[in-house]
Structure formats: C-alpha cells, structure tokens
Design an enzyme around this catalytic site. Structure first.
Site, short mmCIF file in Angstrom:
data_model
loop_
_atom_site.label_atom_id
_atom_site.label_comp_id
_atom_site.label_asym_id
_atom_site.label_seq_id
_atom_site.Cartn_x
_atom_site.Cartn_y
_atom_site.Cartn_z
N GLY A 1 27.29 64.41 13.69
CA GLY A 1 27.31 63.93 12.31
C GLY A 1 28.77 63.78 11.92
N HIS A 2 29.25 62.55 11.85
CA HIS A 2 30.68 62.30 11.57
C HIS A 2 30.80 61.67 10.19
CE1 HIS A 2 31.45 62.07 16.20
NE2 HIS A 2 31.00 63.23 15.81
N LYS B 1 36.35 64.85 13.09
CA LYS B 1 36.68 63.78 14.05
C LYS B 1 36.50 62.40 13.40
CE LYS B 1 33.60 65.59 16.83
NZ LYS B 1 33.36 66.92 16.22
N GLN C 1 30.51 66.24 19.35
CA GLN C 1 30.47 67.67 19.68
C GLN C 1 31.92 68.15 19.94
OE1 GLN C 1 27.75 65.58 21.31
NE2 GLN C 1 27.07 66.09 19.26
N GLY D 1 42.58 66.27 2.40
CA GLY D 1 41.44 66.05 1.52
C GLY D 1 40.40 65.25 2.29
N ASP E 1 32.46 69.50 14.27
CA ASP E 1 32.64 69.34 12.82
C ASP E 1 34.07 69.59 12.37
OD1 ASP E 1 29.88 68.86 12.67
OD2 ASP E 1 29.46 71.00 12.47
P1 GDP Z 1 33.02 65.72 12.60
O1 GDP Z 1 31.64 65.97 13.09
O2 GDP Z 1 34.06 66.33 13.48
O3 GDP Z 1 33.30 64.27 12.34
O4 GDP Z 1 33.13 66.48 11.20
P2 GDP Z 1 32.03 66.49 10.01
O5 GDP Z 1 32.02 65.18 9.36
O6 GDP Z 1 30.73 67.03 10.52
O7 GDP Z 1 32.62 67.62 9.07
C1 GDP Z 1 33.90 67.52 8.52
C2 GDP Z 1 33.79 67.63 6.99
O8 GDP Z 1 35.05 67.86 6.45
C3 GDP Z 1 33.29 66.35 6.32
O9 GDP Z 1 32.55 66.69 5.18
C4 GDP Z 1 34.57 65.62 5.95
O10 GDP Z 1 34.42 64.73 4.85
C5 GDP Z 1 35.44 66.79 5.57
N1 GDP Z 1 36.87 66.62 5.81
C6 GDP Z 1 37.51 66.06 6.88
N2 GDP Z 1 38.84 66.21 6.78
C7 GDP Z 1 39.07 66.89 5.62
C8 GDP Z 1 40.26 67.39 4.97
O11 GDP Z 1 41.37 67.24 5.46
N3 GDP Z 1 40.07 68.06 3.80
C9 GDP Z 1 38.84 68.24 3.24
N4 GDP Z 1 38.76 68.91 2.09
N5 GDP Z 1 37.72 67.78 3.81
C10 GDP Z 1 37.82 67.14 5.00
P1 IMO Z 2 29.69 66.80 15.79
O1 IMO Z 2 29.92 65.58 16.65
C1 IMO Z 2 28.55 70.99 15.55
C2 IMO Z 2 25.56 72.42 18.41
C3 IMO Z 2 24.23 72.85 17.83
C4 IMO Z 2 23.84 73.95 18.81
C5 IMO Z 2 24.33 73.38 20.15
C6 IMO Z 2 23.24 72.69 20.96
O2 IMO Z 2 29.23 66.49 14.42
O3 IMO Z 2 30.87 67.71 15.84
P2 IMO Z 2 22.02 70.34 20.74
O4 IMO Z 2 21.16 69.78 19.66
O5 IMO Z 2 23.22 69.52 21.05
O6 IMO Z 2 21.23 70.68 21.97
O7 IMO Z 2 22.53 71.76 20.16
O8 IMO Z 2 25.35 72.46 19.82
N1 IMO Z 2 26.00 71.05 18.05
C7 IMO Z 2 26.94 70.77 17.15
N2 IMO Z 2 27.64 71.59 16.34
N3 IMO Z 2 28.81 69.66 15.55
C8 IMO Z 2 28.13 68.84 16.38
O9 IMO Z 2 28.45 67.53 16.51
C9 IMO Z 2 27.13 69.38 17.20
N4 IMO Z 2 26.26 68.86 18.11
C10 IMO Z 2 25.59 69.89 18.64
O10 IMO Z 2 24.37 73.33 16.51
O11 IMO Z 2 24.58 75.09 18.54
MG MG Z 3 29.82 66.82 12.47
#
Ligand code: GDP
Ligand code: IMO
Ligand code: MG
Length: 419
Positions: free
Chosen positions: A39-40, A15, A219, A410, A12
C-alpha cells in the site's frame, strides 16, 4: 541507468512518496515483486492516492508503468485500481503487464486465510493470497498472465481448482466453484488483455535507448523471504536481487539504490522487533505519524530507528543513499532515541542477524537527541532545517557511512528536501 527504491525496514517507510518524487524524471516505473499486500501512499493534487499494484509513478502521465514478471496480480484488484484512477482523471493508457507475472485467484486468498488460522505462530499476513500464489509459481502450477488472456486459462483453472478443493475440504473450508470463478475471471481477462506484453524486452530496448527507468520496491528488506526475519516475512524478494529476477534487468544497469526509512520505525504483522516501544511513546508516535496500515488498516507497531538493522539493509542491497521520511513527525517529540547497537548475552553487538533467538534476546543501546524541531514542513533546503534536526540526520550518516539524499518533512508531495 536504472534507479531503485527499496524499503529498508519492515515496510511502509514512505516508498510511494520517494517514487513520486523521482518519477517526474523517469520514462518507466517498474514494480518487480509482491502484489497487493503493498500500500503506497501519495498525497498530491488535493488527492490521497493508495497504490496496491499499479506503480506509483503512473501519476506522471509521461512515465510508462510496468508490472514486472516478479509481481503476483489479483486481476479484480488491478481492475478496481485502474477504474479508480480513471475516475480521478488519470487515463491509464501507459500500463504494461508482464506476460510472465502470476495470478492471484480466489483460492489463493482462501488458502492464505486457512493457513493463517491453522498456524500456531501467526505471521499476520495481509490475507491477500500472496504466499499461496508464490507457492503455486514455485510448484509450477501457477497461472501466468499469458495463460490468463490465452486459450489455456479454462483448463489450467479447472485443474488448479480441483487440486485446491482437496486441501480446502480436508480442513473444513468451503470449496471453490469452478464455473462461477471461470465466468467471473474470463471477464477480467478480457479487460486486462490489452495491457499484457513482454515487458522484459521492452525494458531492454529502453536501456539501449538510454531511457530512465525507476524500480519501485514493495514490502521491505526485513520482510524478505531469504534475508528477513523468517518466518515472519513475505513470500518474495523485496531486496536488490528481486529487481533483476522480477523485471529482467541485469545488475550492471543498476545505478542508484535508495533505501527508504522513517525517522523512527514501524512494523505491521507479527515477528521480532528490537526497538519496538510497547508504551505511551510508541502510542504517541502511532498517533502523530498516522501509523495505520494503508492496505489492512491495522495499527502499526512503532519504535525508534535502528541503525544495526539499517546497516544490514545497506550491505544487503548495496544502498547508495538513504531517504528518510517523517522527520516532521519525530520532531514533535521532546526527546528522540536512536539505536546504535544491541546488547546480546552481555556483549555489545553491532551486526544484525535475523536469527529469531538473537532478535528476541537483543536489547537496544540508545543515543539520545533533542526533539521539538518546530514546523519544518516548509523547509525546502537542508540548510533551512533547525540545527537539532541536522544533528540527528548527520549522526545517522556518520553511523551508516551513507548519505541521506531525501528528507520527508510532511505527507504532501511538496514536503520533501532533495540533497
Ligand atoms: P510505503 O508503503 O512505503 O509507500 O508507505 P505507506 O504509504 O504505507 O506509509 C507511509 C505513510 O506516511 C503514508 O501515509 C504517507 O502519506 C506518509 N508519509 C510519507 N512521508 C512522510 C513524511 O515525511 N511526513 C509525514 N508526516 N508523513 C509522511
Ligand atoms: P508496503 O509495500 C508492511 C507484512 C504483513 C505480514 C508479512 C506477510 O506497503 O511497504 P503477506 O501478506 O505478504 O504474506 O504478509 O508481511 N507486509 C507488509 N508490511 N508493508 C507492506 O508493504 C507489507 N506487505 C506485507 O503485514 O507481516
Ligand atoms: Mg505501505
């Protein structure tokens, strides 16, 4: 050259946003590991997109989106994602699924829940069936996409359900009904058949044709099955090796490897976390950064950025550059802390080690920085950033000997500085 984007911490890190930025110049965007535990998020064109399986690059209609052999695919979730994209005006006619990718079936999800409920030390999985699906792959009873869309699906499914039901029954869980699952899933196979192909030879041809390939990590490094904080990890290799084994791209074609971090850190699920803030500052970061899971909506644990862990990630993955998101979020605090070393058994330790006892007993040693950056969301160049923000970024570069190439200011597509 093939560029790679990897999570450098516990997931998270944003990416999706970095992939979206690089995908505009890519011919192919490839997922190589994990499944819909990911979840991206991308905020663009007035929409907030959350990708779980489909590579985030699909928003650029020119880029071919590939689900590589290392991915585990829940066909129901994939079809939902395709339908959602279509209804938002994205035709999804450039998606390719590896014939070697494995399926997630209803019994994997049930087993994921079952194992989590009987575990003494919970992992906090996403309950998407990821672990059990990879178990079947390595047990060599998994069902691959080529089987799913071919004539063997029915018999393979029957055999698997028979065996899984023995386990489910033993633990008092409801058994799976072969007929109803088969009838539902043969419909999904029909829908997905047109996307299934040999994506490895497709990528080899693309490399020969000098096409630009971008690999989208899911991940993150510290969730890696080998190099993460085992057993609190996922069941795949989100680190650099996973690119080759999960797509079929040889190491010599890999060019830039970007590790994504946030200006702070977060973790969702159980497991040690040295810089976690179990206090009002952690709560404040969670609220300012909207740190709630994209996939499971769980509140994320938040803490300061950890250079010890980042340097481990840099070495493991051979990172050539850092992408740092949420500089805007951290800049809303008065004071910022950066963990530069651990104190372990009375000694200063700068080397990360995934040993559970080591992580549980290490205390962070911090440097402090001025916050209150003001509104930086419109800064388009590094030079426009306030001195206080530059000081923080440059200290990270100094401590890691690695350049910060992308800075998120942002959540929107436009809120990014590329250096
Ligand atoms: P990922 O799994 O690595 O793709 O990350 P997620 O999407 O799960 O979580 C990142 C969160 O941060 C999302 O809600 C994005 O919209 C938000 N985000 C990403 N870059 C920035 C940033 O530079 N600033 C802010 N405020 N939000 C960001
Ligand atoms: P993205 O791509 C954050 C974590 C779960 C748990 C562990 C094992 O959005 O960064 P699983 O269901 O894979 O067997 O769970 O890994 N986990 C993540 N945490 N971002 C993710 O993906 C994750 N995918 C799995 O919360 O701790
Ligand atoms: Mg994510």
């Amino acid at each position: 050259m093939v560029d790679v984007v990897l999570g450098a911490f516990y997931g998270d890190e944003g990416k999706g946003k970095i992939i979206d930025c690089l995908a505009s110049n890519s011919d192919y965007v490839v997922r190589f590991s994990g499944g819909n535990n990911a979840g991206h998020t991308i905020e663009a064109d007035g929409h907030k997109f959350a990708f779980h399986l489909i590579p985030s690059g699909i928003l650029y209609k020119k880029a071919k989106a590939i689900l590589g052999n290392g991915v585990v695919i829940d066909p129901k979730v994939l079809i939902e994602e395709i339908e959602n994209l279509k209804s938002s005006g994205y035709p999804v006619n450039n998606l390719y699924i590896s014939d070697k990718a494995h399926l997630i079936l209803p019994y994997h999800i049930e087993l994921d829940e079952m194992y989590e409920s009987i575990r003494k030390n919970k992992i906090g999985t996403t309950k998407r069936g990821i672990g059990p699906a990879y178990c079947d792959k390595y047990e060599r009873c998994g069902i691959r996409m080529e089987d799913f869309v071919g004539p063997n699906f029915k018999e393979l499914l029957r055999e698997n359900i028979k065996n899984k039901n023995i386990i489910l029954k033993a633990y008092g869980y409801s058994e799976c009904d072969f007929e109803s699952i088969y009838n539902e899933y043969k419909g999904y196979a029909k829908v997905l058949k047109k996307y299934v192909c040999d994506t490895t030879s497709m990528l080899h041809k693309a490399i020969k044709d000098n096409k630009k390939i971008l690999c989208e990590g899911a991940q993150a490094t510290l969730l890696d099955i080998d190099f993460g904080s085992y057993p609190y990890v996922t069941s795949s290799n989100p680190t650099i090796g996973g690119v080759s084994t999960g797509s079929g791209i040889g190491a010599k074609y890999i060019g830039n490897v970007y590790g994504v971090i946030k200006a702070y850190s977060s973790r969702v699920g159980e497991g040690p976390y040295v810089t976690e803030l179990n206090n009002e500052i952690g709560d404040k970061i969670r609220e300012l950064g909207h740190e709630y899971g994209t996939t499971t909506k769980r509140p994320r644990r938040c803490g300061w950025l950890d250079i010890v862990a980042l340097n481990y990630s840099i070495m493991l993955n051979g990172l050539t550059g850092i992408a740092i998101n949420h500089l805007d979020t951290i800049g809303k605090l008065d004071k910022i802390k950066l963990c530069v070393a651990y104190e372990y058994k009375g000694k200063v330790e700068k080397y990360f080690n995934t040993n559970q006892k080591f992580l549980e007993n290490s205390k962070p040693i911090y440097e402090e920085f001025e916050g209150n950056f003001g509104d930086i969301s419109n800064c388009k160049t590094y030079e426009e950033l306030p001195e206080k923000a530059k000081k923080y970024i440059e200290r990270i570069e100094e401590l890691t000997d690695t350049k910060v190439k992308f800075i998120g200011t942002g959540a929107g597509r436009e809120n990014i500085i590329v250096r």
